[in-house]
Design a protein around this motif. Structure first.
Motif, PDB file in Angstrom:
ATOM      1  N   GLN A 285       2.406   1.730  -3.311  1.00 22.81           N
ATOM      2  CA  GLN A 285       1.418   1.810  -4.383  1.00 22.81           C
ATOM      3  C   GLN A 285       1.569   0.651  -5.384  1.00 22.81           C
ATOM      4  O   GLN A 285       1.691   0.855  -6.590  1.00 22.81           O
TER       5      GLN A 285
ATOM      6  N   ILE B  81       0.836  -1.200   0.000  1.00 22.07           N
ATOM      7  CA  ILE B  81       0.000   0.000   0.000  1.00 22.07           C
ATOM      8  C   ILE B  81       0.870   1.249   0.000  1.00 22.07           C
ATOM      9  O   ILE B  81       0.633   2.200  -0.748  1.00 22.07           O
TER      10      ILE B  81
ATOM     11  N   LYS C  80      -1.655   8.127  -6.191  1.00 14.02           N
ATOM     12  CA  LYS C  80      -1.765   7.759  -4.780  1.00 14.02           C
ATOM     13  C   LYS C  80      -3.147   7.162  -4.540  1.00 14.02           C
ATOM     14  O   LYS C  80      -4.141   7.879  -4.460  1.00 14.02           O
ATOM     15  N   LEU C  81      -3.204   5.846  -4.439  1.00 15.04           N
ATOM     16  CA  LEU C  81      -4.464   5.167  -4.187  1.00 15.04           C
ATOM     17  C   LEU C  81      -4.655   4.933  -2.694  1.00 15.04           C
ATOM     18  O   LEU C  81      -3.694   4.732  -1.950  1.00 15.04           O
ATOM     19  N   LYS C  82      -5.907   4.944  -2.274  1.00 12.91           N
ATOM     20  CA  LYS C  82      -6.218   4.653  -0.880  1.00 12.91           C
ATOM     21  C   LYS C  82      -6.199   3.137  -0.658  1.00 12.91           C
ATOM     22  O   LYS C  82      -6.321   2.361  -1.600  1.00 12.91           O
ATOM     23  N   GLU C  83      -6.061   2.756   0.594  1.00 14.87           N
ATOM     24  CA  GLU C  83      -5.998   1.331   0.930  1.00 14.87           C
ATOM     25  C   GLU C  83      -7.237   0.588   0.434  1.00 14.87           C
ATOM     26  O   GLU C  83      -7.134  -0.511  -0.118  1.00 14.87           O
ATOM     27  N   GLU C  84      -8.412   1.208   0.600  1.00 19.21           N
ATOM     28  CA  GLU C  84      -9.634   0.525   0.174  1.00 19.21           C
ATOM     29  C   GLU C  84      -9.711   0.379  -1.343  1.00 19.21           C
ATOM     30  O   GLU C  84     -10.293  -0.589  -1.859  1.00 19.21           O
ATOM     31  N   GLN C  85      -9.108   1.315  -2.079  1.00 20.37           N
ATOM     32  CA  GLN C  85      -9.077   1.203  -3.543  1.00 20.37           C
ATOM     33  C   GLN C  85      -8.172   0.049  -3.981  1.00 20.37           C
ATOM     34  O   GLN C  85      -8.516  -0.709  -4.888  1.00 20.37           O
TER      35      GLN C  85
END
Length: 269
Positions: free
Chosen positions: A24, A21, A64-69
């Motif tokens: 990324q 995470i 930058k992706l979120k953890e849920e994504q």
């Protein structure tokens, strides 16, 4: 008390997941056991190079992706719904994308009500952000999709054949209700970029107009995210006889055994 082997294994897996995470990286295995890995920085560099090669000026930012994504895409990979990624530059006009993505083909041919519905200019007005529209910040999106040449080569995509856009939307809603899987279709711009990328990676020893290099040379795809003001929906395919991309618009209740849709998961960046 010392931790058990299983506890130690879980702790190591949690650390690895956090590292992915932070760096990324999306990594998961398909139902067939094939590992899919998306390193967002490497993907950004790859697609920046792709656009530059095709004379399309854009500047893809850091992703930058979120953890849920990340977990959402991992789940889609594990369930067999996606295995490929495209980065789409929303700021590029349809006319520029169509021109560059069809280099080496015969001129794109339109049909149905496409021209009467306003063609690429109308799709630009509806989908391409401009400073005056208040959408200027929406510049790029990620498209996670299943890479197959024809729709009948994938079990889920095969289910979309002989269905109208309305039918396919209902299929997506059913999937969300039953499995919490959120899918949607492609836009015309998504399709043109993905189609070109497929060509550049497939049967590269053959002529660029050879049908073996093209998606949808035997069937066609509803571009469900490209809907004209009158409600008609874009559909696209490769015409192997005339060696060109075809863009057509038809009623949202139209269906044909040779047509379906390519599903995707869309993440804005």
């Amino acid at each position: 008390m010392s931790e058990s082997f299983l506890e130690k294994l879980r702790r190591i897996e949690e650390i690895a997941s956090r590292e992915e995470i932070e760096t990324q990286i999306i990594k998961a295995k398909t139902p067939e056991g094939r590992e899919i890995r998306f390193d967002m920085e490497k993907e950004r560099e790859k697609w920046q190079e792709f656009y530059e090669k095709h004379n399309l000026k854009t500047d893809i930012p850091e992703i930058k992706l979120k953890e849920e994504q990340i977990k959402e895409i991992q789940n889609l990979i594990e369930k067999g719904y996606v295995d490929e990624l495209a980065i789409i530059a929303d700021e590029l006009s349809y006319s520029d994308v169509e021109r560059e993505m069809t280099q080496g083909y015969e001129e794109t041919r339109t049909g149905g009500n496409f021209d009467a519905d306003g063609g690429l200019a109308t799709l630009d007005q509806q989908e391409t952000p401009s400073a005056s529209s208040g959408q200027a910040k929406k510049r790029f999106h990620l498209v996670f999709y299943k890479k197959v040449k024809e729709l009948d080569q994938d079990p889920f995509l095969k289910q979309t054949l002989n269905k109208s856009p309305e039918d396919i939307d209902a299929l997506f809603k059913q999937l969300e209700q039953e499995q919490n899987i959120k899918l949607q279709g492609l836009s015309g711009k998504d399709y043109l970029v993905i189609q070109r990328k497929f060509v550049e990676e497939t049967e590269t020893s053959k002529d660029i107009q050879d049908k073996d290099r093209h998606m949808d040379a035997n069937r066609w795809t509803w571009c469900l995210r490209s809907v004209f003001l009158g409600g008609r929906v874009l559909r696209a395919y490769w015409d192997p006889d005339d060696r060109q991309v075809r863009l057509i618009s038809y009623s949202p209740d139209d269906r044909d055994s040779n047509g379906g849709a390519r599903s995707s998961a869309i993440l804005e960046i």
